[in-house]
Design a protein around this motif. Structure first.
Motif, PDB file in Angstrom:
ATOM      1  N   GLU A 189       0.824  -1.207   0.000  1.00 53.44           N
ATOM      2  CA  GLU A 189       0.000   0.000   0.000  1.00 53.44           C
ATOM      3  C   GLU A 189       0.862   1.263   0.000  1.00 53.44           C
ATOM      4  N   TYR A 190       1.986   1.197   0.709  1.00 52.98           N
ATOM      5  CA  TYR A 190       2.818   2.376   0.914  1.00 52.98           C
ATOM      6  C   TYR A 190       3.760   2.678  -0.255  1.00 52.98           C
ATOM      7  N   LEU A 191       4.443   1.675  -0.751  1.00 56.63           N
ATOM      8  CA  LEU A 191       5.497   1.900  -1.728  1.00 56.63           C
ATOM      9  C   LEU A 191       5.034   2.491  -3.057  1.00 56.63           C
ATOM     10  N   PRO A 192       3.903   2.055  -3.639  1.00 53.69           N
ATOM     11  CA  PRO A 192       3.538   2.580  -4.956  1.00 53.69           C
ATOM     12  C   PRO A 192       3.360   4.091  -5.003  1.00 53.69           C
ATOM     13  N   THR A 193       2.851   4.692  -3.943  1.00 51.55           N
ATOM     14  CA  THR A 193       2.594   6.136  -3.974  1.00 51.55           C
ATOM     15  C   THR A 193       3.460   6.927  -3.016  1.00 51.55           C
ATOM     16  N   CYS A 194       4.037   6.276  -2.013  1.00 53.67           N
ATOM     17  CA  CYS A 194       4.772   7.003  -0.981  1.00 53.67           C
ATOM     18  C   CYS A 194       6.199   6.509  -0.789  1.00 53.67           C
ATOM     19  N   GLY A 195       6.629   5.584  -1.612  1.00 51.41           N
ATOM     20  CA  GLY A 195       7.948   5.000  -1.428  1.00 51.41           C
ATOM     21  C   GLY A 195       9.093   5.980  -1.575  1.00 51.41           C
ATOM     22  N   ASN A 196       8.826   7.123  -2.218  1.00 45.07           N
ATOM     23  CA  ASN A 196       9.881   8.134  -2.395  1.00 45.07           C
ATOM     24  C   ASN A 196       9.814   9.241  -1.354  1.00 45.07           C
ATOM     25  N   SER A 197       9.114   8.981  -0.235  1.00 43.14           N
ATOM     26  CA  SER A 197       8.976  10.003   0.806  1.00 43.14           C
ATOM     27  C   SER A 197      10.245  10.181   1.631  1.00 43.14           C
ATOM     28  N   GLY A 198      11.177   9.239   1.548  1.00 49.64           N
ATOM     29  CA  GLY A 198      12.415   9.333   2.311  1.00 49.64           C
ATOM     30  C   GLY A 198      13.410   8.296   1.854  1.00 49.64           C
ATOM     31  N   PRO A 199      14.595   8.302   2.428  1.00 50.37           N
ATOM     32  CA  PRO A 199      15.687   7.446   1.947  1.00 50.37           C
ATOM     33  C   PRO A 199      15.520   5.965   2.241  1.00 50.37           C
ATOM     34  N   THR A 200      14.718   5.602   3.256  1.00 51.81           N
ATOM     35  CA  THR A 200      14.652   4.193   3.659  1.00 51.81           C
ATOM     36  C   THR A 200      13.507   3.431   3.007  1.00 51.81           C
ATOM     37  N   THR A 201      12.566   4.138   2.390  1.00 50.49           N
ATOM     38  CA  THR A 201      11.331   3.576   1.818  1.00 50.49           C
ATOM     39  C   THR A 201      10.489   2.865   2.877  1.00 50.49           C
ATOM     40  N   GLN A 202      10.704   3.163   4.152  1.00 50.47           N
ATOM     41  CA  GLN A 202       9.923   2.611   5.251  1.00 50.47           C
ATOM     42  C   GLN A 202       8.993   3.692   5.799  1.00 50.47           C
ATOM     43  N   CYS A 203       7.740   3.367   5.955  1.00 46.24           N
ATOM     44  CA  CYS A 203       6.752   4.344   6.408  1.00 46.24           C
ATOM     45  C   CYS A 203       7.173   4.996   7.721  1.00 46.24           C
ATOM     46  N   TYR A 204       7.495   4.178   8.720  1.00 51.44           N
ATOM     47  CA  TYR A 204       7.845   4.716  10.036  1.00 51.44           C
ATOM     48  C   TYR A 204       9.124   5.553   9.984  1.00 51.44           C
ATOM     49  N   ASN A 205      10.167   5.011   9.395  1.00 49.52           N
ATOM     50  CA  ASN A 205      11.462   5.699   9.369  1.00 49.52           C
ATOM     51  C   ASN A 205      11.401   7.037   8.657  1.00 49.52           C
ATOM     52  N   ASP A 206      10.669   7.102   7.558  1.00 50.78           N
ATOM     53  CA  ASP A 206      10.679   8.300   6.713  1.00 50.78           C
ATOM     54  C   ASP A 206       9.589   9.303   7.047  1.00 50.78           C
ATOM     55  N   ASN A 207       8.627   8.927   7.904  1.00 48.12           N
ATOM     56  CA  ASN A 207       7.506   9.831   8.153  1.00 48.12           C
ATOM     57  C   ASN A 207       7.232  10.120   9.623  1.00 48.12           C
ATOM     58  N   VAL A 208       7.579   9.200  10.496  1.00 56.60           N
ATOM     59  CA  VAL A 208       7.318   9.395  11.926  1.00 56.60           C
ATOM     60  C   VAL A 208       8.572   9.898  12.633  1.00 56.60           C
ATOM     61  N   VAL A 209       9.686   9.258  12.374  1.00 54.97           N
ATOM     62  CA  VAL A 209      10.968   9.651  12.980  1.00 54.97           C
ATOM     63  C   VAL A 209      11.402  11.003  12.421  1.00 54.97           C
ATOM     64  N   GLY A 210      11.981  11.845  13.291  1.00 54.60           N
ATOM     65  CA  GLY A 210      12.508  13.130  12.846  1.00 54.60           C
ATOM     66  C   GLY A 210      11.596  14.292  13.188  1.00 54.60           C
ATOM     67  N   PRO A 211      11.795  15.442  12.540  1.00 63.75           N
ATOM     68  CA  PRO A 211      11.038  16.659  12.858  1.00 63.75           C
ATOM     69  C   PRO A 211       9.546  16.485  12.620  1.00 63.75           C
ATOM     70  N   GLY A 212       8.770  17.313  13.316  1.00 62.77           N
ATOM     71  CA  GLY A 212       7.314  17.193  13.207  1.00 62.77           C
ATOM     72  C   GLY A 212       6.657  18.152  12.240  1.00 62.77           C
ATOM     73  N   TYR A 272      -2.605  14.416   3.652  1.00 63.10           N
ATOM     74  CA  TYR A 272      -1.831  13.552   2.779  1.00 63.10           C
ATOM     75  C   TYR A 272      -0.902  14.334   1.866  1.00 63.10           C
ATOM     76  N   VAL A 273      -0.782  15.627   2.082  1.00 63.94           N
ATOM     77  CA  VAL A 273       0.169  16.411   1.323  1.00 63.94           C
ATOM     78  C   VAL A 273       1.567  15.848   1.551  1.00 63.94           C
ATOM     79  N   ASN A 274       2.349  15.742   0.499  1.00 58.55           N
ATOM     80  CA  ASN A 274       3.686  15.160   0.568  1.00 58.55           C
ATOM     81  C   ASN A 274       3.663  13.705   1.012  1.00 58.55           C
ATOM     82  N   CYS A 275       2.491  13.069   0.825  1.00 52.61           N
ATOM     83  CA  CYS A 275       2.366  11.629   1.062  1.00 52.61           C
ATOM     84  C   CYS A 275       2.621  11.224   2.498  1.00 52.61           C
TER      85      CYS A 275
END
Length: 391
Positions: A253-276, A362-365
């Protein structure tokens, strides 16, 4: 016949009759911790804004370390609404659903739900084995999975434009409605320009709701193939925002539309971890939530006490009344044509949700899922309408 108001959640007292979850997301296994009331207030994730509207949001001020969760909010109505209910909600970018006190035994209704870059709403019922979806001629949406006991539930995809994502926001949001009755469960959506006059007129909490102009439903789940009182108990409303988890975060579900959201292609690593700051626009703004009823007595649920997952039980209050006859407003028909065509009545639980610009989750996936649920506490009756609105 119209629906009469039984609950009005609005203004400075909006949060008074909701319970704050205060724990990790153990339902969809999202990467959030839902704060209790004091911490949600203290961290500014739940408050009433200058316009008098309720705000619920994801923490956008703190950096999250690896293996930590991001703070968010989940609230559940202290009242539950039984068969014959109608709910209306007008808000920004929500996911709106209901569930009984002993999930999943007592049923779940997904009225508005979506993940990642989905551009349309997805409606579903979740039940124990034995409830099936049959597609009546008056349904405007497209039926997908038909077995309501499957992990996805029995699913109907919205076909009306602007029911989710960027189109939803650009149109100024819209209104969703659902009816819950012994005759079935029916769900509507209207984009902002197409909201029926009967909904626009209920600006005063004292006015009854007339649903005669709602037209054919987007999702139609008739009781002919799913005994509503067997598979659904009184439902509580829950509003929450979760991140990633067992739907949005799945690789397929995540990779086809959001896989380029960060370097790890992992939902948690690229979207939850880090700045808010990426969650600056992840919030609800709600003008009101109202529950209406036609009156009557709540039926006794007869669902088999067999869980398909470990149930989470909450305190159950006694419903108000019971009557096992379909509401005279029930709209069973084979109406076709315009989404806003005239209806000869509607009768079951009707939920109406409308959204406005202001929450671009969902802006910026960003893999955000927002949910309005029903859980436990009882205000059962043969016709209840809940309304949630934003400016």
């Amino acid at each position: 016949m119209g629906y009469d108001l039984v609950r009005d959640y609005s203004g400075i007292t909006f949060f008074d009759e909701w319970d704050f979850y205060g724990g990790y997301d153990n339902l969809t296994l999202g990467d959030v911790v839902w704060l209790d009331r004091d911490n949600a207030y203290g961290q500014g994730l739940a408050y009433i804004n200058a316009a008098g509207n309720a705000i619920l949001k994801v923490d956008n001020e703190h950096s999250v370390a690896l293996n930590e969760k991001r703070a968010s909010v989940r609230i559940t109505t202290q009242a539950a609404y039984d068969v014959g209910s109608v709910w209306i909600a007008d808000m920004v970018w929500p996911a709106f659903w209901t569930m009984g006190p002993n999930w999943p035994n007592n049923g779940e209704i997904d009225i508005m739900e979506g993940i990642n870059m989905m551009d349309h709403n997805q409606m579903a019922l979740h039940t124990l084995l034995g409830c099936m979806h049959s597609t009546p001629p008056n349904q405007m949406g497209i039926s997908q999975e038909l077995d309501c006991s499957k992990p996805s539930g029995c699913v109907v995809a919205e076909t009306a434009p602007n029911s989710f994502q960027a189109g939803f926001v650009a149109a100024g949001g819209g209104v969703f409605a659902a009816q819950f009755d012994v005759a079935g469960i029916f769900i509507w959506f209207w984009s902002r320009p197409n909201i029926p006059q009967s909904v626009l007129r209920i600006q005063s909490a004292s006015l009854p709701l007339d649903v005669s102009d709602w037209g054919p439903p987007s999702g139609s789940f008739p009781a002919t193939t799913c005994n509503i009182t067997q598979f659904f108990s009184p439902q509580n409303l829950v509003l929450d925002i979760t991140l990633c988890g067992t739907w949005a975060g799945l690789p397929e579900e995540y990779l086809p539309t959001c896989g380029n959201s960060g370097p790890t292609t992992q939902c948690y690593n690229d979207n939850v971890v880090g700045p808010g700051a990426r969650y600056n626009d992840a919030y609800f703004e709600i003008k009101y939530v109202r529950a209406y009823t036609t009156g009557g007595i709540a039926p006794t649920p007869t669902a088999a006490a067999v869980a398909i997952a470990p149930p989470r039980t909450t305190t159950q209050h006694t419903p108000i009344g019971t009557q096992l006859t379909p509401s005279s407003l029930f709209y069973p028909g084979g109406a076709a044509g315009l989404h806003l065509g005239h209806a000869n009545g509607v009768g079951m639980l009707a939920v109406l949700v409308g959204a406005v610009v202001g929450c671009a989750l969902y802006v910026n996936c960003f893999p955000v899922a927002i949910e309005l649920v029903t859980g436990t506490a009882a205000l059962g009756v043969v016709g209840v309408l809940l309304v949630v609105a934003a400016p």
